[in-house]
Design an enzyme around this catalytic site. Sequence first.
Site, PDB file in Angstrom:
ATOM      1  N   GLU A  84      52.209 129.015  87.752  1.00  0.00           N
ATOM      2  CA  GLU A  84      50.868 128.585  88.133  1.00  0.00           C
ATOM      3  C   GLU A  84      50.522 129.167  89.488  1.00  0.00           C
ATOM      4  O   GLU A  84      51.364 129.225  90.384  1.00  0.00           O
ATOM      5  CB  GLU A  84      50.792 127.055  88.182  1.00  0.00           C
ATOM      6  CG  GLU A  84      49.408 126.513  88.459  1.00  0.00           C
ATOM      7  CD  GLU A  84      49.338 125.003  88.311  1.00  0.00           C
ATOM      8  OE1 GLU A  84      48.225 124.457  88.414  1.00  0.00           O
ATOM      9  OE2 GLU A  84      50.396 124.382  88.093  1.00  0.00           O
ATOM     10  N   GLY A  85      49.284 129.645  89.636  1.00  0.00           N
ATOM     11  CA  GLY A  85      48.839 130.223  90.898  1.00  0.00           C
ATOM     12  C   GLY A  85      47.389 129.891  91.151  1.00  0.00           C
ATOM     13  O   GLY A  85      46.816 128.984  90.551  1.00  0.00           O
ATOM     14  N   GLY A  88      45.148 130.199  87.928  1.00  0.00           N
ATOM     15  CA  GLY A  88      45.327 129.172  86.910  1.00  0.00           C
ATOM     16  C   GLY A  88      46.761 129.159  86.429  1.00  0.00           C
ATOM     17  O   GLY A  88      47.673 129.534  87.173  1.00  0.00           O
ATOM     18  N   VAL A  90      49.875 130.113  83.563  1.00  0.00           N
ATOM     19  CA  VAL A  90      50.311 131.179  82.660  1.00  0.00           C
ATOM     20  C   VAL A  90      51.282 130.587  81.646  1.00  0.00           C
ATOM     21  O   VAL A  90      52.257 129.910  82.022  1.00  0.00           O
ATOM     22  CB  VAL A  90      50.998 132.324  83.433  1.00  0.00           C
ATOM     23  CG1 VAL A  90      51.378 133.453  82.473  1.00  0.00           C
ATOM     24  CG2 VAL A  90      50.086 132.859  84.534  1.00  0.00           C
ATOM     25  N   ASP A 206      47.712 141.953  97.631  1.00  0.00           N
ATOM     26  CA  ASP A 206      48.506 140.732  97.485  1.00  0.00           C
ATOM     27  C   ASP A 206      49.887 141.081  96.930  1.00  0.00           C
ATOM     28  O   ASP A 206      50.393 140.421  96.025  1.00  0.00           O
ATOM     29  CB  ASP A 206      47.794 139.726  96.581  1.00  0.00           C
ATOM     30  CG  ASP A 206      48.294 138.299  96.778  1.00  0.00           C
ATOM     31  OD1 ASP A 206      48.897 138.025  97.840  1.00  0.00           O
ATOM     32  OD2 ASP A 206      48.084 137.465  95.878  1.00  0.00           O
TER      33      ASP A 206
END
Length: 368
Positions: A84-85, A88, A90, A206
Amino acid sequence: MGVCFGTPDFPTPSFTGKPKSGAKWKITTSSSSAASNSHDLLTARDKRAFGDGKIVADPSLTVFSFAELKEATKNFPADALLGEGGFGRVYKGMLHGKQQSGSKETIIAVKILKPAGAQGYRQWRREIAFIGAISHPNLAKLLGFCQDDENLALVYEFMPMGSLGNQIFRRGSTASLPWDVRLKIMVGAARGLVFLHNSCNMIHRDFKTANILLDGSYMAKLSDFGLVRSGPPEDKSHVSTQFVGTSGYAAPEYRATGRLSVKSDVYSFGIVLLEILTGVRACDPRHPSGMATLVEWAMPHLYSKKNLRTIMDSRLGGEYHAESALRIAQLASICLERERKQRPSMSKVVEELESIEAASANRILRNA
Protein backbone atom coordinates in the site's frame (compact mmCIF):
# COMPACT_ATOMS: atom_id res chain seq x y z
CA MET A 1 4.84 7.20 -4.01
CA GLY A 2 4.94 10.46 -2.14
CA VAL A 3 2.63 13.45 -2.18
CA CYS A 4 2.44 15.50 -5.33
CA PHE A 5 1.27 19.08 -5.73
CA GLY A 6 0.46 21.23 -8.73
CA THR A 7 -0.50 20.23 -12.23
CA PRO A 8 1.17 17.38 -14.09
CA ASP A 9 3.95 18.35 -16.45
CA PHE A 10 3.93 15.14 -18.47
CA PRO A 11 1.58 14.72 -21.45
CA THR A 12 -1.57 12.99 -20.25
CA PRO A 13 -3.45 10.40 -22.32
CA SER A 14 -6.48 11.45 -24.28
CA PHE A 15 -9.35 8.98 -23.92
CA THR A 16 -12.17 8.95 -26.42
CA GLY A 17 -15.16 6.73 -25.87
CA LYS A 18 -15.44 3.76 -23.54
CA PRO A 19 -14.28 0.46 -25.07
CA LYS A 20 -15.69 -2.90 -24.16
CA SER A 21 -13.95 -4.88 -21.47
CA GLY A 22 -10.87 -6.73 -22.68
CA ALA A 23 -10.57 -4.60 -25.80
CA LYS A 24 -7.33 -2.99 -26.89
CA TRP A 25 -7.29 0.76 -26.49
CA LYS A 26 -4.65 2.86 -28.15
CA ILE A 27 -3.24 5.47 -25.84
CA THR A 28 -2.46 8.80 -27.44
CA THR A 29 -1.14 11.91 -25.77
CA SER A 30 -2.31 15.47 -25.92
CA SER A 31 1.16 16.54 -27.08
CA SER A 32 4.03 14.67 -28.66
CA SER A 33 5.56 12.27 -26.15
CA ALA A 34 9.21 12.70 -25.28
CA ALA A 35 9.51 8.95 -25.41
CA SER A 36 8.21 8.61 -28.98
CA ASN A 37 10.74 11.11 -30.32
CA SER A 38 13.87 9.79 -28.66
CA HIS A 39 15.20 7.06 -30.98
CA ASP A 40 17.94 9.36 -32.23
CA LEU A 41 19.26 9.84 -28.70
CA LEU A 42 20.49 6.25 -28.57
CA THR A 43 24.19 6.06 -29.28
CA ALA A 44 26.01 2.76 -29.74
CA ARG A 45 27.31 3.10 -26.19
CA ASP A 46 23.84 3.76 -24.85
CA LYS A 47 22.43 0.70 -26.59
CA ARG A 48 24.92 -1.49 -24.77
CA ALA A 49 23.76 -0.02 -21.47
CA PHE A 50 20.06 -0.22 -22.32
CA GLY A 51 20.14 -3.87 -23.39
CA ASP A 52 16.84 -4.68 -25.11
CA GLY A 53 15.10 -1.41 -24.30
CA LYS A 54 12.95 0.18 -26.96
CA ILE A 55 10.42 2.95 -27.34
CA VAL A 56 7.07 2.03 -28.84
CA ALA A 57 4.72 4.64 -30.25
CA ASP A 58 0.95 4.32 -29.59
CA PRO A 59 1.04 1.07 -27.62
CA SER A 60 -2.06 -1.06 -27.20
CA LEU A 61 -3.00 -1.85 -23.62
CA THR A 62 -5.77 -4.10 -22.37
CA VAL A 63 -8.73 -2.31 -20.82
CA PHE A 64 -10.21 -4.23 -17.91
CA SER A 65 -13.59 -3.85 -16.27
CA PHE A 66 -13.61 -3.55 -12.50
CA ALA A 67 -15.63 -6.77 -12.38
CA GLU A 68 -12.81 -8.59 -14.17
CA LEU A 69 -10.27 -7.32 -11.67
CA LYS A 70 -12.49 -8.35 -8.75
CA GLU A 71 -12.71 -11.82 -10.25
CA ALA A 72 -8.96 -11.97 -10.90
CA THR A 73 -8.16 -11.06 -7.28
CA LYS A 74 -11.14 -12.91 -5.74
CA ASN A 75 -12.63 -9.62 -4.56
CA PHE A 76 -9.45 -8.03 -3.18
CA PRO A 77 -9.03 -10.09 0.02
CA ALA A 78 -6.50 -9.19 2.71
CA ASP A 79 -4.34 -12.21 1.91
CA ALA A 80 -3.92 -10.96 -1.69
CA LEU A 81 -2.64 -7.53 -0.57
CA LEU A 82 0.91 -6.97 -1.82
CA GLY A 83 1.43 -3.45 -0.52
CA GLU A 84 0.00 0.00 0.00
CA GLY A 85 1.26 3.48 -0.87
CA GLY A 86 0.15 6.98 -1.68
CA PHE A 87 -1.63 5.81 -4.83
CA GLY A 88 -3.63 3.06 -3.16
CA ARG A 89 -3.40 -0.67 -2.58
CA VAL A 90 -1.80 -3.34 -4.75
CA TYR A 91 -3.28 -6.85 -4.96
CA LYS A 92 -2.13 -10.11 -6.48
CA GLY A 93 -4.46 -11.64 -9.06
CA MET A 94 -4.74 -14.24 -11.80
CA LEU A 95 -6.01 -13.72 -15.33
CA HIS A 96 -7.46 -16.73 -17.10
CA GLY A 97 -7.56 -17.15 -20.86
CA LYS A 98 -4.92 -16.24 -23.44
CA GLN A 99 -3.18 -13.01 -22.51
CA GLN A 100 -0.63 -10.74 -24.15
CA SER A 101 2.16 -13.08 -23.06
CA GLY A 102 0.52 -15.97 -24.91
CA SER A 103 -0.03 -17.99 -21.73
CA LYS A 104 -3.44 -19.15 -20.56
CA GLU A 105 -2.87 -17.94 -17.01
CA THR A 106 -1.08 -14.75 -16.07
CA ILE A 107 -0.30 -13.63 -12.54
CA ILE A 108 -0.82 -9.88 -12.20
CA ALA A 109 -0.44 -7.02 -9.72
CA VAL A 110 -3.49 -4.75 -9.59
CA LYS A 111 -2.96 -1.23 -8.27
CA ILE A 112 -6.28 0.28 -7.14
CA LEU A 113 -6.57 4.06 -6.96
CA LYS A 114 -7.78 5.48 -3.66
CA PRO A 115 -11.27 6.99 -4.11
CA ALA A 116 -11.69 10.75 -4.32
CA GLY A 117 -8.02 11.35 -5.04
CA ALA A 118 -7.65 14.04 -7.71
CA GLN A 119 -3.86 13.98 -7.54
CA GLY A 120 -3.86 10.19 -7.68
CA TYR A 121 -6.01 10.40 -10.81
CA ARG A 122 -3.42 12.62 -12.48
CA GLN A 123 -0.65 10.19 -11.50
CA TRP A 124 -2.74 7.29 -12.84
CA ARG A 125 -3.04 9.04 -16.20
CA ARG A 126 0.65 9.90 -16.20
CA GLU A 127 1.68 6.29 -15.58
CA ILE A 128 -0.40 5.11 -18.52
CA ALA A 129 1.01 7.82 -20.79
CA PHE A 130 4.61 7.08 -19.82
CA ILE A 131 5.14 3.42 -18.97
CA GLY A 132 2.52 2.30 -21.49
CA ALA A 133 4.67 3.80 -24.25
CA ILE A 134 8.03 2.19 -23.51
CA SER A 135 9.61 -1.20 -22.95
CA HIS A 136 12.82 -2.12 -21.16
CA PRO A 137 13.95 -5.20 -19.19
CA ASN A 138 14.55 -3.06 -16.11
CA LEU A 139 11.19 -1.28 -16.07
CA ALA A 140 8.02 -2.90 -14.73
CA LYS A 141 5.64 -3.81 -17.56
CA LEU A 142 2.18 -2.28 -17.66
CA LEU A 143 -0.36 -4.78 -19.04
CA GLY A 144 -3.47 -2.63 -18.93
CA PHE A 145 -5.74 -0.42 -16.89
CA CYS A 146 -9.28 0.05 -15.67
CA GLN A 147 -11.50 3.13 -15.92
CA ASP A 148 -14.86 1.84 -14.79
CA ASP A 149 -17.07 4.59 -13.38
CA GLU A 150 -15.15 5.82 -10.31
CA ASN A 151 -12.93 2.76 -10.17
CA LEU A 152 -9.44 3.36 -11.54
CA ALA A 153 -6.68 0.76 -11.60
CA LEU A 154 -3.41 -0.18 -13.25
CA VAL A 155 -2.52 -3.79 -14.08
CA TYR A 156 1.15 -4.74 -14.02
CA GLU A 157 3.14 -7.91 -14.43
CA PHE A 158 3.56 -9.65 -11.08
CA MET A 159 6.98 -9.49 -9.43
CA PRO A 160 7.27 -12.66 -7.29
CA MET A 161 10.17 -11.47 -5.14
CA GLY A 162 8.46 -8.22 -4.18
CA SER A 163 10.33 -4.97 -3.70
CA LEU A 164 14.00 -4.52 -2.89
CA GLY A 165 12.91 -2.68 0.24
CA ASN A 166 10.94 -5.69 1.47
CA GLN A 167 13.90 -7.95 0.81
CA ILE A 168 16.56 -5.97 2.65
CA PHE A 169 14.47 -4.48 5.47
CA ARG A 170 12.20 -7.38 6.40
CA ARG A 171 12.10 -8.21 10.08
CA GLY A 172 12.22 -11.48 11.99
CA SER A 173 14.40 -13.31 9.50
CA THR A 174 18.10 -13.97 9.20
CA ALA A 175 17.68 -14.68 5.50
CA SER A 176 19.39 -12.09 3.36
CA LEU A 177 20.12 -11.36 -0.26
CA PRO A 178 23.58 -12.79 -1.05
CA TRP A 179 26.29 -10.48 -2.32
CA ASP A 180 26.14 -11.52 -5.99
CA VAL A 181 22.37 -10.94 -6.04
CA ARG A 182 22.81 -7.48 -4.53
CA LEU A 183 25.31 -6.65 -7.27
CA LYS A 184 22.88 -7.86 -9.93
CA ILE A 185 20.13 -5.67 -8.50
CA MET A 186 22.39 -2.60 -8.38
CA VAL A 187 23.34 -3.04 -12.03
CA GLY A 188 19.76 -3.63 -13.18
CA ALA A 189 18.35 -0.64 -11.32
CA ALA A 190 21.11 1.58 -12.71
CA ARG A 191 20.39 0.42 -16.26
CA GLY A 192 16.72 1.31 -15.77
CA LEU A 193 17.64 4.86 -14.77
CA VAL A 194 20.06 5.20 -17.70
CA PHE A 195 17.23 4.31 -20.04
CA LEU A 196 14.92 6.89 -18.46
CA HIS A 197 17.56 9.62 -18.57
CA ASN A 198 19.26 9.07 -21.93
CA SER A 199 16.53 7.60 -24.09
CA CYS A 200 13.36 9.11 -22.65
CA ASN A 201 14.75 12.36 -21.21
CA MET A 202 12.80 11.63 -18.04
CA ILE A 203 13.57 12.02 -14.34
CA HIS A 204 11.99 9.42 -12.05
CA ARG A 205 11.71 11.75 -9.00
CA ASP A 206 10.84 8.96 -6.55
CA PHE A 207 13.65 6.42 -6.95
CA LYS A 208 13.91 4.29 -3.79
CA THR A 209 14.11 0.66 -2.68
CA ALA A 210 10.31 0.40 -2.42
CA ASN A 211 10.05 1.25 -6.14
CA ILE A 212 12.56 -1.36 -7.27
CA LEU A 213 10.69 -4.61 -7.92
CA LEU A 214 12.30 -8.03 -8.35
CA ASP A 215 11.23 -10.83 -10.68
CA GLY A 216 11.78 -14.52 -10.04
CA SER A 217 15.46 -14.30 -10.99
CA TYR A 218 15.99 -11.09 -8.96
CA MET A 219 16.14 -8.87 -12.03
CA ALA A 220 15.47 -5.30 -10.91
CA LYS A 221 12.54 -3.48 -12.51
CA LEU A 222 11.77 0.15 -11.69
CA SER A 223 8.15 0.98 -10.89
CA ASP A 224 5.83 3.83 -9.83
CA PHE A 225 6.11 6.38 -12.63
CA GLY A 226 3.33 8.69 -11.49
CA LEU A 227 5.84 11.42 -10.63
CA VAL A 228 8.08 11.22 -13.71
CA ARG A 229 9.09 14.59 -15.09
CA SER A 230 10.63 15.52 -18.42
CA GLY A 231 14.23 16.68 -18.18
CA PRO A 232 15.40 20.25 -18.76
CA PRO A 233 15.82 21.65 -22.29
CA GLU A 234 19.25 21.35 -23.88
CA ASP A 235 20.23 24.88 -22.87
CA LYS A 236 19.17 24.44 -19.24
CA SER A 237 20.85 22.57 -16.40
CA HIS A 238 17.67 21.94 -14.44
CA VAL A 239 13.94 22.59 -14.24
CA SER A 240 12.27 24.32 -11.31
CA THR A 241 9.30 22.63 -9.74
CA GLN A 242 7.70 22.01 -6.38
CA PHE A 243 9.27 19.19 -4.39
CA VAL A 244 7.52 15.81 -4.52
CA GLY A 245 8.72 12.33 -3.73
CA THR A 246 10.29 10.88 -0.58
CA SER A 247 12.44 13.27 1.41
CA GLY A 248 14.92 10.66 2.70
CA TYR A 249 16.01 9.95 -0.88
CA ALA A 250 15.78 13.45 -2.34
CA ALA A 251 18.80 15.47 -3.44
CA PRO A 252 19.46 18.49 -1.19
CA GLU A 253 19.11 21.10 -3.94
CA TYR A 254 15.79 19.61 -5.08
CA ARG A 255 14.43 19.37 -1.55
CA ALA A 256 15.49 22.93 -0.66
CA THR A 257 14.85 24.87 -3.87
CA GLY A 258 12.88 22.64 -6.25
CA ARG A 259 15.77 22.53 -8.73
CA LEU A 260 15.36 19.19 -10.49
CA SER A 261 17.73 17.41 -12.89
CA VAL A 262 18.82 13.89 -13.76
CA LYS A 263 21.48 14.32 -11.07
CA SER A 264 18.60 14.31 -8.56
CA ASP A 265 18.01 10.65 -9.44
CA VAL A 266 21.76 10.02 -9.17
CA TYR A 267 21.68 11.25 -5.57
CA SER A 268 18.72 8.94 -4.83
CA PHE A 269 20.66 6.08 -6.39
CA GLY A 270 23.53 6.79 -3.99
CA ILE A 271 21.12 6.44 -1.06
CA VAL A 272 19.92 3.09 -2.40
CA LEU A 273 23.52 1.87 -2.74
CA LEU A 274 24.07 2.66 0.95
CA GLU A 275 20.89 0.82 1.91
CA ILE A 276 21.98 -2.26 -0.04
CA LEU A 277 25.42 -2.20 1.59
CA THR A 278 24.25 -1.60 5.15
CA GLY A 279 20.71 -2.98 5.38
CA VAL A 280 19.77 0.32 7.07
CA ARG A 281 16.89 2.52 5.92
CA ALA A 282 17.60 5.96 4.47
CA CYS A 283 15.73 7.68 7.26
CA ASP A 284 14.23 5.98 10.28
CA PRO A 285 13.49 7.84 13.54
CA ARG A 286 13.48 4.51 15.41
CA HIS A 287 17.22 4.15 14.93
CA PRO A 288 19.59 4.98 17.80
CA SER A 289 21.04 8.46 18.04
CA GLY A 290 23.37 9.17 15.15
CA MET A 291 21.65 6.70 12.81
CA ALA A 292 18.43 8.55 12.02
CA THR A 293 19.94 9.79 8.74
CA LEU A 294 21.79 7.10 6.85
CA VAL A 295 24.02 9.48 4.88
CA GLU A 296 25.39 11.29 7.94
CA TRP A 297 25.94 8.02 9.79
CA ALA A 298 27.54 6.08 6.93
CA MET A 299 29.60 8.73 5.12
CA PRO A 300 32.67 8.67 7.43
CA HIS A 301 32.97 4.88 6.93
CA LEU A 302 33.01 4.76 3.12
CA TYR A 303 36.70 5.26 2.42
CA SER A 304 38.50 2.25 3.89
CA LYS A 305 37.79 -1.49 4.06
CA LYS A 306 38.27 -1.50 7.82
CA ASN A 307 35.75 1.25 8.48
CA LEU A 308 33.29 -0.04 5.89
CA ARG A 309 33.29 -3.45 7.54
CA THR A 310 31.74 -1.91 10.67
CA ILE A 311 28.59 -0.77 8.82
CA MET A 312 28.08 -3.60 6.31
CA ASP A 313 24.80 -5.51 6.62
CA SER A 314 25.43 -8.08 9.35
CA ARG A 315 23.09 -10.54 7.64
CA LEU A 316 25.69 -10.98 4.91
CA GLY A 317 27.73 -12.79 7.53
CA GLY A 318 30.92 -11.36 6.07
CA GLU A 319 30.22 -13.18 2.79
CA TYR A 320 31.08 -10.40 0.38
CA HIS A 321 34.10 -9.13 -1.56
CA ALA A 322 35.72 -6.37 0.47
CA GLU A 323 37.31 -4.70 -2.55
CA SER A 324 34.02 -4.68 -4.47
CA ALA A 325 32.14 -3.33 -1.45
CA LEU A 326 34.69 -0.53 -1.05
CA ARG A 327 34.36 0.46 -4.72
CA ILE A 328 30.58 0.57 -4.36
CA ALA A 329 30.83 2.62 -1.17
CA GLN A 330 33.10 5.12 -2.90
CA LEU A 331 30.73 5.24 -5.88
CA ALA A 332 27.88 5.96 -3.47
CA SER A 333 29.85 8.82 -1.90
CA ILE A 334 30.35 10.42 -5.33
CA CYS A 335 26.65 10.03 -6.16
CA LEU A 336 25.89 11.79 -2.87
CA GLU A 337 28.00 14.88 -3.54
CA ARG A 338 26.11 17.96 -2.37
CA GLU A 339 27.14 19.82 -5.53
CA ARG A 340 25.14 18.11 -8.27
CA LYS A 341 27.72 18.89 -10.96
CA GLN A 342 30.17 16.68 -9.08
CA ARG A 343 27.88 13.66 -9.30
CA PRO A 344 28.46 11.19 -12.16
CA SER A 345 25.95 10.46 -14.90
CA MET A 346 24.01 7.22 -14.57
CA SER A 347 25.87 5.94 -17.67
CA LYS A 348 29.14 6.31 -15.73
CA VAL A 349 27.54 4.61 -12.74
CA VAL A 350 26.51 1.64 -14.89
CA GLU A 351 30.03 1.33 -16.30
CA GLU A 352 31.52 1.23 -12.81
CA LEU A 353 28.97 -1.24 -11.46
CA GLU A 354 29.39 -3.56 -14.44
CA SER A 355 33.15 -3.46 -13.89
CA ILE A 356 32.67 -4.30 -10.20
CA GLU A 357 30.25 -7.12 -11.03
CA ALA A 358 32.65 -8.62 -13.59
CA ALA A 359 35.58 -8.46 -11.16
CA SER A 360 33.48 -10.08 -8.46
CA ALA A 361 32.41 -12.89 -10.82
CA ASN A 362 36.05 -13.52 -11.77
CA ARG A 363 36.96 -13.93 -8.09
CA ILE A 364 34.17 -16.47 -7.64
CA LEU A 365 35.35 -18.44 -10.68
CA ARG A 366 38.95 -18.44 -9.47
CA ASN A 367 37.85 -19.69 -6.06
CA ALA A 368 35.56 -22.41 -7.44
